[in-house]
Design an enzyme around this catalytic site. Structure first.
Site, mmCIF file in Angstrom:
data_model
loop_
_atom_site.group_PDB
_atom_site.id
_atom_site.type_symbol
_atom_site.label_atom_id
_atom_site.label_comp_id
_atom_site.label_asym_id
_atom_site.label_seq_id
_atom_site.Cartn_x
_atom_site.Cartn_y
_atom_site.Cartn_z
ATOM 1 C CG ASN A 139 44.279 69.143 64.413
ATOM 2 O OD1 ASN A 139 44.929 69.721 63.558
ATOM 3 N ND2 ASN A 139 44.856 68.597 65.464
ATOM 4 C CE1 TYR B 255 58.000 63.478 63.777
ATOM 5 C CE2 TYR B 255 55.956 64.330 64.701
ATOM 6 C CZ TYR B 255 56.756 63.265 64.343
ATOM 7 O OH TYR B 255 56.308 61.988 64.536
ATOM 8 C CG ASP C 106 62.064 66.204 63.288
ATOM 9 O OD1 ASP C 106 61.476 66.344 64.362
ATOM 10 O OD2 ASP C 106 62.162 65.101 62.706
HETATM 11 P P1 AMP Z 1 62.853 61.794 71.459
HETATM 12 O O1 AMP Z 1 63.330 60.434 71.148
HETATM 13 O O2 AMP Z 1 61.847 61.792 72.602
HETATM 14 O O3 AMP Z 1 63.931 62.790 71.677
HETATM 15 O O4 AMP Z 1 61.975 62.302 70.224
HETATM 16 C C1 AMP Z 1 62.610 62.868 69.100
HETATM 17 C C2 AMP Z 1 62.197 62.154 67.858
HETATM 18 O O5 AMP Z 1 60.781 62.048 67.797
HETATM 19 C C3 AMP Z 1 62.627 62.894 66.614
HETATM 20 O O6 AMP Z 1 63.226 61.952 65.745
HETATM 21 C C4 AMP Z 1 61.371 63.483 66.021
HETATM 22 O O7 AMP Z 1 61.325 63.317 64.611
HETATM 23 C C5 AMP Z 1 60.254 62.720 66.662
HETATM 24 N N1 AMP Z 1 59.196 63.601 67.174
HETATM 25 C C6 AMP Z 1 59.237 64.894 67.494
HETATM 26 N N2 AMP Z 1 58.035 65.338 67.934
HETATM 27 C C7 AMP Z 1 57.216 64.288 67.893
HETATM 28 C C8 AMP Z 1 55.829 64.104 68.217
HETATM 29 N N3 AMP Z 1 55.065 65.110 68.639
HETATM 30 N N4 AMP Z 1 55.320 62.882 68.068
HETATM 31 C C9 AMP Z 1 56.093 61.860 67.632
HETATM 32 N N5 AMP Z 1 57.390 61.959 67.318
HETATM 33 C C10 AMP Z 1 57.949 63.159 67.435
#
Ligand code: AMP
Length: 485
Positions: free
Chosen positions: A126, A266, A370
């Site tokens: 990881n 997150y 988050d």
């Molecule tokens: P976005 O829609 O691109 O602004 O992504 C934000 C959302 O994705 C938030 O609701 C977070 O909980 C979630 N998020 C943040 N980081 C990640 C990640 N690395 N992989 C998947 N989801 C994520």
């Protein structure tokens, strides 16, 4: 260490665009018959499924060789008819993986298994190395053949290369050469080994089930098999578990630790403890700090499920505004569905989350999430809540704006796609259509993990990374690739 812009794009980005992974690792050494190791690994990986949903694999050692089964899909799909073929060993390691682009091929599933002069070796990783491309190219120039595009295979190749030094020294030599993030479970035919990089960027914990040792990315995997949490593997530490118990080697000093703070924001499960801090409590504290710093007059507080729920309860407790479920989540929409294109991503949000119309109608809402990465989720959710009749939607984000890509194992899109890299908070507020928008500061975020036994990487928020990538790559060009120093 801030990367120069040109370097970040020209040298690092192309490789980074290829290798973007989030993963979970597991390992178990059984001295008795409480569990079949493959079954324990299956349960452990199931508990770590949130760390990667694209592929899964388990390798088992039974004293006379190593068997492996791995494939694309969730644990339940990969092992539906094949767990039986792995039964009967005494050691197992496992891996779940999510990669964003390009290399989601079956040959890149882990654990990888290779034969070297001492027998067989399996390895699950990881994290993400930042000097891997140069190491790989140098090894390829010498005639080495690689079967995958994984950093893991480069690390395994280095261990095999140095193996005449003995396994621990070979791993130590590999650790001196690679730069970046790695939490590893390694299995030989008679030992289980856990390794954490000198900065401890990715978590790795040690557990015990009676007289049997367990390793896992997160402590929630121990609960799944009724094992007890013992301690976190220290940054720079190698633990070797064999028939005589556990031996620890501090292979590298761990002066400047840099645990990824996004694990708390997150990535990790709320029921896990990492480096002495409860993920749930830290998220709750993020919400409390948000409420203190950015109060607002509202009727209800809710979180974007599930990762922001603890922060929302913290906000509600501190503000006195009642907590409510503002959004329903469809639990059957996986991330792989949402990922491939922007239009699918937008539709994916609607399929995954829906406004609780009767709850939000006519109400002023505080919505806690988050993080905002591209801005897709927030924009869709605010639109949904307003269409459902919400009078006001005030977004509160329990982390600072994500402005920089992660080179150490969290899936972030390119710099170009990060809304926080391009726009001010006010501009983002306008894009997502919220009535107000506030983020936690880096200082406040760090206060929520005070008391941890380590320092933190906040590179995705600050652009200050724990490894000087430019320097690491320069050093790699002249590293000795032979066992003799
Ligand atoms: P976005 O829609 O691109 O602004 O992504 C934000 C959302 O994705 C938030 O609701 C977070 O909980 C979630 N998020 C943040 N980081 C990640 C990640 N690395 N992989 C998947 N989801 C994520």
């Amino acid at each position: 260490m801030r990367l120069s812009k040109e370097y970040a794009y020209e040298r690092i980005k192309p490789a980074d665009d290829v290798m973007h992974e989030e993963c979970g690792v597991f390992g178990i050494y059984m001295n008795d018959k409480t569990y079949d190791p493959a079954e324990a690994a299956y349960l452990g990986l199931y508990a770590l499924q949130h760390r990667g949903q694209e592929s899964a694999g388990i390798a088992v050692a039974d004293g006379s060789g190593i068997r492996v089964h791995k494939g694309m899909g969730l644990c339940a799909e990969v092992f539906r008819n094949s767990l039986g073929s792995l039964s009967g060993g005494h050691i197992a390691i496992g891996h779940v993986r999510y990669s964003t682009c390009g290399d989601s091929a079956v040959e890149n599933c882990q654990p990888i298994v290779l034969s070297y002069r001492k027998g067989k070796l399996a390895m699950a990783h990881n994290g993400n190395l930042v000097n891997c491309e140069i190491l790989r190219n140098r090894l390829v120039d010498e005639g080495m053949i690689f079967q995958t595009t994984l950093d893991t295979e480069v690390m395994a190749a280095l261990i095999a290369r140095f193996s005449k030094l003995g396994l621990i020294d070979a791993i130590t030599r590999m650790m001196k050469m690679v730069r970046g993030a790695y939490a590893l479970t390694i299995m030989t035919e008679d030992a289980l080994i856990g390794v954490r990089d000198p900065r401890g960027v990715r978590p790795l914990a040690l557990g015990k089930l009676d007289d049997n040792y367990v390793l896992a990315s997160e402590s929630c995997a121990f609960d799944a098999i009724d094992a007890e949490f013992v301690r976190d593997i220290r940054p720079g530490e190698i633990v070797v578990i064999g028939k005589d118990g556990l031996k620890s080697f501090q292979a590298q000093a761990s002066r400047e630790t840099a645990l990824c703070i996004f694990e708390y924001v997150y990535f990790a499960r709320p029921d896990s403890d990492i480096d002495g801090i409860s993920v749930y409590r830290s998220r709750e504290a993020m919400g409390i700090r948000l409420a203190k710093a950015y109060p607002v007059c509202a009727d209800l507080v809710g979180g974007v499920p599930d990762s922001a729920t603890p922060a929302a309860t913290g906000y509600a407790a501190q503000s006195g505004i009642p907590f409510a479920k503002l959004l329903a989540k469809n639990r059957y929409v996986g991330r792989t569905f949402i990922q491939p294109s922007q239009s699918l991503r937008e539709r994916g949000v609607k399929l995954k989350l829906n406004a609780m119309k009767r709850i939000v109608h006519g109400k002023k809402l505080v919505l806690v999430d988050d993080s905002i990465v591209r801005g897709t989720t927030s924009k869709k959710i605010v639109e949904m809540l307003k269409l459902a009749g919400a009078r006001e939607v005030h977004m509160r984000i329990s982390s600072p704006p994500v402005k920089f890509p992660c080179y150490f194992g969290i899936d972030t899109p390119s710099h170009e796609e990060l809304i926080g890299a391009k726009k001010s908070v006010e501009e983002i507020r306008r894009v997502i259509g919220a009535d107000s928008l506030n983020y936690l500061t880096v200082e406040d975020l760090l206060k929520t993990v005070e008391g941890a036994g380590c320092n933190f990487c906040v590179g995705c928020f600050s652009g200050e990374y724990p490894v000087d990538i430019e320097k690491a790559n320069k050093e790699t060009e002249s590293m000795k690739l032979s066992a003799e120093e």
